[in-house]
Design a protein around this motif. Sequence first.
Motif, PDB file in Angstrom:
ATOM      1  N   THR A  14      54.534  38.771  33.080  1.00 50.44           N
ATOM      2  CA  THR A  14      53.030  38.418  33.003  1.00 50.44           C
ATOM      3  C   THR A  14      52.767  37.702  31.603  1.00 50.44           C
ATOM      4  O   THR A  14      52.504  38.446  30.859  1.00 50.44           O
ATOM      5  N   GLN A  48      45.665  39.011  27.903  1.00 48.88           N
ATOM      6  CA  GLN A  48      46.708  39.777  27.216  1.00 48.88           C
ATOM      7  C   GLN A  48      47.580  40.440  28.017  1.00 48.88           C
ATOM      8  O   GLN A  48      46.766  41.469  28.957  1.00 48.88           O
ATOM      9  N   PRO A  49      48.824  40.610  28.375  1.00 47.40           N
ATOM     10  CA  PRO A  49      49.537  41.463  29.025  1.00 47.40           C
ATOM     11  C   PRO A  49      49.199  42.981  28.727  1.00 47.40           C
ATOM     12  O   PRO A  49      49.343  43.063  27.398  1.00 47.40           O
ATOM     13  N   ILE A  50      49.238  43.676  29.719  1.00 49.91           N
ATOM     14  CA  ILE A  50      48.784  45.093  29.377  1.00 49.91           C
ATOM     15  C   ILE A  50      50.148  45.859  28.740  1.00 49.91           C
ATOM     16  O   ILE A  50      50.062  46.742  27.914  1.00 49.91           O
ATOM     17  N   PHE A  51      51.292  45.612  29.416  1.00 50.30           N
ATOM     18  CA  PHE A  51      52.195  46.267  29.048  1.00 50.30           C
ATOM     19  C   PHE A  51      52.913  45.938  27.728  1.00 50.30           C
ATOM     20  O   PHE A  51      54.120  46.461  27.627  1.00 50.30           O
ATOM     21  N   GLU A  52      52.341  45.291  27.004  1.00 44.71           N
ATOM     22  CA  GLU A  52      53.064  44.792  25.702  1.00 44.71           C
ATOM     23  C   GLU A  52      52.106  45.266  24.740  1.00 44.71           C
ATOM     24  O   GLU A  52      52.375  44.848  23.353  1.00 44.71           O
ATOM     25  N   SER A  53      50.864  45.874  24.748  1.00 39.90           N
ATOM     26  CA  SER A  53      49.977  45.819  23.831  1.00 39.90           C
ATOM     27  C   SER A  53      49.430  47.258  23.707  1.00 39.90           C
ATOM     28  O   SER A  53      49.513  48.154  24.697  1.00 39.90           O
ATOM     29  N   TYR A  54      48.558  47.363  22.846  1.00 40.73           N
ATOM     30  CA  TYR A  54      47.780  48.549  22.736  1.00 40.73           C
ATOM     31  C   TYR A  54      46.244  48.859  23.245  1.00 40.73           C
ATOM     32  O   TYR A  54      45.930  49.502  24.052  1.00 40.73           O
ATOM     33  N   SER A  55      45.480  47.599  23.263  1.00 39.14           N
ATOM     34  CA  SER A  55      44.105  47.457  23.877  1.00 39.14           C
ATOM     35  C   SER A  55      43.868  45.868  23.895  1.00 39.14           C
ATOM     36  O   SER A  55      44.579  45.087  23.151  1.00 39.14           O
ATOM     37  N   VAL A  56      42.819  45.585  24.564  1.00 33.09           N
ATOM     38  CA  VAL A  56      42.558  44.195  24.898  1.00 33.09           C
ATOM     39  C   VAL A  56      42.084  43.582  23.290  1.00 33.09           C
ATOM     40  O   VAL A  56      41.433  44.173  22.465  1.00 33.09           O
TER      41      VAL A  56
END
Lengths: 288, 782
Positions: free
Chosen positions: A33, A58-66
């Motif tokens: 993604t 913003q891809p969800i599974f690479e980050s802490y939050s939006v």
Amino acid sequence: MKKIFYFSALSAILLTSLFSSCEKDAGIALPETPPKLVLVSFITPQDTILSVTVKRSQPIFESYSVNTSSAVTDATVIMAGSSGSVQLVYNLQRECYEIASTVLPVIAGNSYTLTVTTPRGESVKAETTVPYHSGVAGFSVTMTDSASNDMGFIQISTDFNYSMTDYAGEENRYRFFSAVVLLDTLTNDTTDFRYMNQLFTDNNKDGQQIQSSLHGDWANYDPANTQKVIGYDCWMFNVNKDYYNYHNSLYNYSGDDPFSEPTIIYTNVDGGLGVFAAANGSKIRIYR
Amino acid sequence: MIRKNILLLFLFLSGTTFAQVQKFTISGFVYEKSSHESLPGILVVNTKTGAGTATNNFGFYSLTLPSDTVLITCSFVGYKTEIRKFFLDKNTQINFDLDALLQEEVVINAEQDEKISDNTQMSQVSIPIEQIKQIPALLGEKDVLKVIQLMPGVQSGGEGNSGLYVRGGGADQNLIILDDATVYNAYHLFGFFSLFNGDALKSVELTKGGFPARYGGRLSSVLEMQMKDGNQEKFSGEAGIGIISSRLLLEGPLKKKKSSFLVSGRRTYIDALVYPFLPDDNKAGYYFYDFNAKVNYTVNDKNRLFLSGYFGKDKFYANYKNGPDYKEKVGLNWGNATGTLRWNHLWSDRLFSNTALIFTNYKFGIKYSEESAGAFTSLNYSSGIRDFSIKHDFDFSPVPDHYLKFGFISTYHRFTPSAVVLKSSNGPDNSSKVKTLEAVESGIYIEDDWRITSRLKTNIGFRLSHFNTQGKSYVRPEPRFAARYILRENLSLKASYALMNQYLHLLSNTGIGLPTDLWVPATKRIKPQQSQQVALGSAMDIPKYKLMVSLEGYYKWSKDVVGYKEGASFLLVNDLGGNEEPVNWEDNVTPGKAWSYGFEFLVQRKFGKLTGWVGYTLSWSQLQFDSINFGNKYYAKYDRRHDISVVGIYKINDHITLSATWVFGTGNAITLPLAEYALTEHDPSGSGVQQNVPRFNNWFVNDYGDKNSFRMAPYHRMDIALQFHRKMKYWDRTFELGVYNLYNRKNPFFYYVGYDNSGQQRKLKQISLFPLIPSVSWTIKF
């Protein structure tokens, strides 16, 4: 008796193991993604400015939050219609790409395309058609309200009754929107604040008069006691399918919940997310 | 023409033969010898010509044959075959008392009595109750619905769930009938266990397609269960202790061969085990119980009466105290009650009737009360459905080669989608909101099992269904057709078509069988659901290996199925106590279409030392609703491309039985968040920025990709059980050791977005429910 005791003890142990449910990483391959461009633009023949916001998902599974500051400032944003195409310019303060609608008039019944490219090589495109009726026939609004200014809060309570006539023989979608008009008694400036909103279709009401009542309550912080509610701005838009589907999915959005079906947000942006949609409406201001 | 037909019917009903060759009728009942329990589904065949029939639900058969020497065999799996040879020159009554085969006899009995290739009916599975009791189960709790889930074409909703998803249909599209009474919520403990443990049951039969005209009212399947009548010969019983529940069954004659009774009960005791360890001021518990009872009375040779009932309840409670002045109580309870009074009457050797008065009730309730320093508030919420039905069915064997079934059923439904009673000492808030809806559902049907040639047999049927609610009437014809053509001995081709209507909708926004799920009727706005199904298949018997093999392909298309608009909520509990009217459920649903198709393969061995089956299903199921997924088609959550189940029961010797099951299924189709982003609505007022609150009208939303485009990890699991049987002085004892999820597969129950160990990066996490779970149980039979 002893046997029963042992049996009960064994049962208790087994039940404990049963109800200690297990959590772990899913450990499965997720689809790739990469961030996508997110466009949001609404055009109406009544607009004086055409504007487009461009952000990235913003891809969800690479980050802490939006990441809320994901506005894209270096894109090339081109809007085109039958009368030609224009490039919109980034407005740093308003965080969107804009141009005066006189350069590319929004005409009822016409189709428009929006193309956005970025230096990263991203390119997305969307198309929408403006509803061909100019305004909404027979749109009228009546209102009763009460307002108070107490402890630094302006509070109002309102009942709107609106009425309009549907265009017969076609599928139509509408949106009622209202804003509180606030006067600053020091500067004499007026400001609109979003108030109430209703999205509906002419399903089962083709060609008929459509009436609805809306009740709302609103409060605004006013410690200096300088603000005064002087009236309400009310719009009725005949909206296109993109506009309706997008807002409908947005208002129904329920977020994540393992036990319910998620709401998918509508998009008509090829290769990206968001919406490019059109409406055609009438506005009424009611003074209290 | 009409006059001629009336004349023919009159001749049939009067039992008069009218053709050139004289024909006579052999009729009677088939019983199990040791208990005098009537046996349904037993084949009674004239082996000289192949003409035959099967006993109905009450053990009655009627076979009209030309006058000749006949060789009548009466046979069924696990019983000694009875053969009578005589010259048929008058109407003859023969009752068969079948004797159960001993283990050694089962093994050496080379005859295969039941032939799948002979039967006109396709898409039907029946599982012997004894087999159900030998198949390993979660916590040793034997469960009929979970065994049914192991059959091809039937899927479970998820880990541990008893819901049935048949040929792409929803869990609400199954007609579950117990002694003619509809059971609306067949689940205990949020779907982990079903109401049916098998002790009190005589037969279980699931029809997935090719529905005979006698069935109607649901789109996807009919699960018909018959309770045992009660041992007519001697007093007997069965008792069992398991990890979470105990059960007891008692049956016996009230008057030998005239009248008998059966009572059976089960109750869980998790609450009792945990209760002593809870603090006095914070007690909570959960239990469920089932109770079945039946009595029957043989008035004379022509009349028999049955009265049966089921009562079950789940209850969760929590009591909290804080000091002497504060008390809080919460209770959740739900349960079914059914009652059936049936009268069997033999009008002639050829005409049998069953008349039934049926009651069924499902109720869900929440109770909450709070007492604080003399003030009190209490809130009761309930919802439910209650039915009264009358049913009259005939079995008629007028001439050789025709077997007619006809009759009618009419049901008065009363729905209570929500009833709220609020009482409070803090003012005049005492309020009561009770909303009920009423409806009448009826069906009249006729079907003919017609043996056209020795190879070709059909079942042609017609049902006319009617539903009336709130002044709106629906009348819908439902044609049914099934045919079997024998290609060669033990090999046949089958085909069927059925049109079904469903006048009740289940509102459930969870799909996991919660008691809050609500039954509502079709209305003026929300039409009845309708499906059509065609199936083609082949059935083969391989007597040498005692195997029954079937391969079926099906295509089912439905319209007006009910879906829930995105973001809609049916937890009407939200509206409790509020002054506003609850949201009308009709505004929250959207009608749509469904398609499902696939292939099912089954190899089954019902008798021998090794019994069981291997089933494989390849299937697709898709949905389309105007208000979901922007009107685009998508795969249903329970769309399962591959589904495999292997069930084996091996009698090592007279004392030990080993059984195992292995299941595999493609993961459920779900929608997962992949990315997130911010959006705004169109705000013509330009008030996008409020004082000190930037972008208050921004929405932070997830990008899910296409609906249901992600697959959960495949589901697979193996269970085993070892049963030790021993004959004691007064009873037969069975001790069972079982293991659920033998290789501790962590099957996903659901996924959610969590964080990795550092807490810095989000990860997809899964919750699994049941790890390896051993169980023990102990049963005695006397």
